[in-house]
Design a protein around this motif. Structure first.
Motif, mmCIF file in Angstrom:
data_model
loop_
_atom_site.group_PDB
_atom_site.id
_atom_site.type_symbol
_atom_site.label_atom_id
_atom_site.label_comp_id
_atom_site.label_asym_id
_atom_site.label_seq_id
_atom_site.Cartn_x
_atom_site.Cartn_y
_atom_site.Cartn_z
ATOM 1 N N VAL A 38 0.865 -1.177 0.000
ATOM 2 C CA VAL A 38 0.000 0.000 0.000
ATOM 3 C C VAL A 38 0.902 1.227 0.000
ATOM 4 O O VAL A 38 1.471 1.604 1.026
ATOM 5 N N GLU A 39 1.048 1.837 -1.169
ATOM 6 C CA GLU A 39 2.013 2.934 -1.359
ATOM 7 C C GLU A 39 1.537 3.812 -2.506
ATOM 8 O O GLU A 39 1.285 3.322 -3.601
ATOM 9 N N ASP A 40 1.409 5.137 -2.257
ATOM 10 C CA ASP A 40 0.895 6.020 -3.306
ATOM 11 C C ASP A 40 1.985 6.559 -4.228
ATOM 12 O O ASP A 40 1.672 7.139 -5.273
ATOM 13 N N ASP A 41 3.251 6.369 -3.869
ATOM 14 C CA ASP A 41 4.348 6.743 -4.767
ATOM 15 C C ASP A 41 4.610 5.557 -5.693
ATOM 16 O O ASP A 41 5.116 4.518 -5.260
ATOM 17 N N ARG A 42 4.271 5.716 -6.960
ATOM 18 C CA ARG A 42 4.319 4.579 -7.889
ATOM 19 C C ARG A 42 5.729 4.033 -8.046
ATOM 20 O O ARG A 42 5.917 2.814 -8.164
ATOM 21 N N ASP A 43 6.737 4.915 -8.045
ATOM 22 C CA ASP A 43 8.111 4.443 -8.205
ATOM 23 C C ASP A 43 8.528 3.550 -7.042
ATOM 24 O O ASP A 43 9.151 2.501 -7.235
ATOM 25 N N ALA B 40 7.627 -3.980 -5.187
ATOM 26 C CA ALA B 40 7.028 -5.131 -5.873
ATOM 27 C C ALA B 40 8.074 -5.896 -6.678
ATOM 28 O O ALA B 40 8.057 -7.135 -6.728
ATOM 29 N N HIS B 41 8.996 -5.159 -7.291
ATOM 30 C CA HIS B 41 10.038 -5.802 -8.092
ATOM 31 C C HIS B 41 10.926 -6.705 -7.229
ATOM 32 O O HIS B 41 11.173 -7.877 -7.581
ATOM 33 N N PHE C 160 7.744 -13.836 -4.146
ATOM 34 C CA PHE C 160 6.436 -13.549 -3.542
ATOM 35 C C PHE C 160 5.460 -13.013 -4.579
ATOM 36 O O PHE C 160 5.852 -12.297 -5.515
ATOM 37 N N ALA C 161 4.183 -13.332 -4.396
ATOM 38 C CA ALA C 161 3.128 -12.716 -5.202
ATOM 39 C C ALA C 161 2.768 -11.384 -4.542
ATOM 40 O O ALA C 161 2.679 -11.299 -3.310
ATOM 41 N N THR C 162 2.572 -10.338 -5.332
ATOM 42 C CA THR C 162 2.293 -9.024 -4.767
ATOM 43 C C THR C 162 1.070 -8.386 -5.409
ATOM 44 O O THR C 162 0.780 -8.604 -6.587
ATOM 45 N N ASP C 163 0.365 -7.600 -4.621
ATOM 46 C CA ASP C 163 -0.684 -6.711 -5.106
ATOM 47 C C ASP C 163 -0.309 -5.309 -4.659
ATOM 48 O O ASP C 163 0.237 -5.125 -3.564
ATOM 49 N N ARG D 283 -10.134 -9.969 0.966
ATOM 50 C CA ARG D 283 -9.195 -11.084 0.851
ATOM 51 C C ARG D 283 -7.924 -10.750 1.638
ATOM 52 O O ARG D 283 -7.004 -10.140 1.096
ATOM 53 N N PRO D 284 -7.881 -11.118 2.912
ATOM 54 C CA PRO D 284 -6.726 -10.774 3.742
ATOM 55 C C PRO D 284 -5.420 -11.318 3.154
ATOM 56 O O PRO D 284 -5.338 -12.499 2.801
ATOM 57 N N PRO D 285 -4.401 -10.473 3.031
ATOM 58 C CA PRO D 285 -3.105 -10.933 2.512
ATOM 59 C C PRO D 285 -2.313 -11.647 3.602
ATOM 60 O O PRO D 285 -2.736 -11.695 4.766
ATOM 61 N N ASP D 286 -1.168 -12.186 3.241
ATOM 62 C CA ASP D 286 -0.303 -12.839 4.222
ATOM 63 C C ASP D 286 0.580 -11.831 4.957
ATOM 64 O O ASP D 286 1.047 -12.108 6.072
ATOM 65 N N LEU D 287 0.802 -10.671 4.330
ATOM 66 C CA LEU D 287 1.599 -9.615 4.948
ATOM 67 C C LEU D 287 1.285 -8.312 4.229
ATOM 68 O O LEU D 287 0.952 -8.313 3.039
ATOM 69 N N ILE D 288 1.387 -7.196 4.971
ATOM 70 C CA ILE D 288 1.119 -5.881 4.388
ATOM 71 C C ILE D 288 2.353 -4.996 4.540
ATOM 72 O O ILE D 288 2.893 -4.858 5.644
ATOM 73 N N VAL D 289 2.806 -4.416 3.414
ATOM 74 C CA VAL D 289 3.816 -3.359 3.447
ATOM 75 C C VAL D 289 3.043 -2.059 3.289
ATOM 76 O O VAL D 289 2.436 -1.810 2.238
ATOM 77 N N LEU D 290 3.056 -1.225 4.330
ATOM 78 C CA LEU D 290 2.089 -0.134 4.433
ATOM 79 C C LEU D 290 2.775 1.223 4.575
ATOM 80 O O LEU D 290 3.510 1.466 5.544
#
Length: 241
Positions: free
Chosen positions: A11-16, A22-23, A30-33, A48-55
């Motif tokens: 969950v990050e609003d800076d696309r870069d 994600a890269h 890992f699979a990422t959304d 759909r709860p994820p396994d971990l959140i980077v927030l």
């Protein structure tokens, strides 16, 4: 841990930055959304709860602290590991995030490889297999490591993934003086370069959620903590003169 089936929500609003995270997580298998707004993330986490959140902390519509609070308040997401990722470097900001239930806190700019290492460490502890016979008790506290449940005086207690693992570690090492550095290494899985305050925050939350630990989880000044043997539970009748 099956890395391929592990899904991480970024969950990050800076696309870069989001693409960078994600890269590197994708390279690690890992699979990422990726979500760019807090409102969008909250709906995705609920559906759909994820396994971990980077927030990220600073988000449009709903900020990272509100998301963290919401995740911890819902039973089906309360144990999901959360890594806060933010440009704020003040200790007070870090402590607020930890108080709300974040498991880790990484300040920008950051090393992508360190982030991956911390993700692996959190998942390893949250998803590790537990040997049969994982039930333990400590006075009025009952913990079942197989079911990942905790109760106190018959009432279910909701702990975050890190709180649960820290409690389990204290119970398995009761009577021993445990340094903050040791707790970071064995429970968090790395030596935390930002200091040991994160341990103090998690210990305080355990004491708040589990009153028998208020006196039993003793602070060893300038070193760490020790869980002493529990005092016998007294019934009202036994406490009469």
């Amino acid at each position: 841990m099956d890395v391929v089936s592990t899904r991480i929500l970024i969950v990050e609003d800076d696309r870069d930055i989001a693409d960078l995270v994600a890269h590197y997580l994708g390279k690690a298998g890992f699979a990422t959304d990726v979500m760019s707004s807090g409102r969008e993330a909250l709906k995705a986490i609920t559906d759909r709860p994820p396994d971990l959140i980077v927030l990220d902390l600073m988000l449009p519509q709903v900020d990272g602290l509100e998301i963290c609070r919401a995740v911890r308040s819902q039973h089906n997401t309360a144990a999901v590991p959360i890594i806060m990722l933010t440009a704020r470097v003040e200790e007070s900001d870090r402590i607020v995030g930890l108080e709300l239930g974040a498991d880790d806190y990484i300040a920008k700019p950051f090393s992508p490889n360190e982030l991956v290492a911390r993700v692996r460490a959190l998942l390893r502890r949250a998803q590790r297999g537990v040997a049969p016979g994982g039930a333990m008790s400590y006075g009025a506290i009952e913990i079942d490591a197989d079911k990942h449940t905790v109760s106190c005086r018959g009432h279910a207690i909701v702990l975050t993934a890190k709180e649960f693992l820290l409690l389990e570690y204290f119970l398995r090492h009761r009577g021993r003086v445990l340094s903050r550095d040791l707790l970071l290494t064995d429970v968090w899985g790395y030596r935390y370069t930002g200091g040991t305050r994160t341990v103090d925050v998690h210990v305080r939350r355990l004491r708040e959620k589990l009153p028998p630990l208020t006196e039993a989880l003793v602070t060893v000044k300038q070193f760490g903590y020790k869980l002493v043997e529990p005092a016998p539970e007294q019934s009202p009748a036994s406490s009469r003169p």
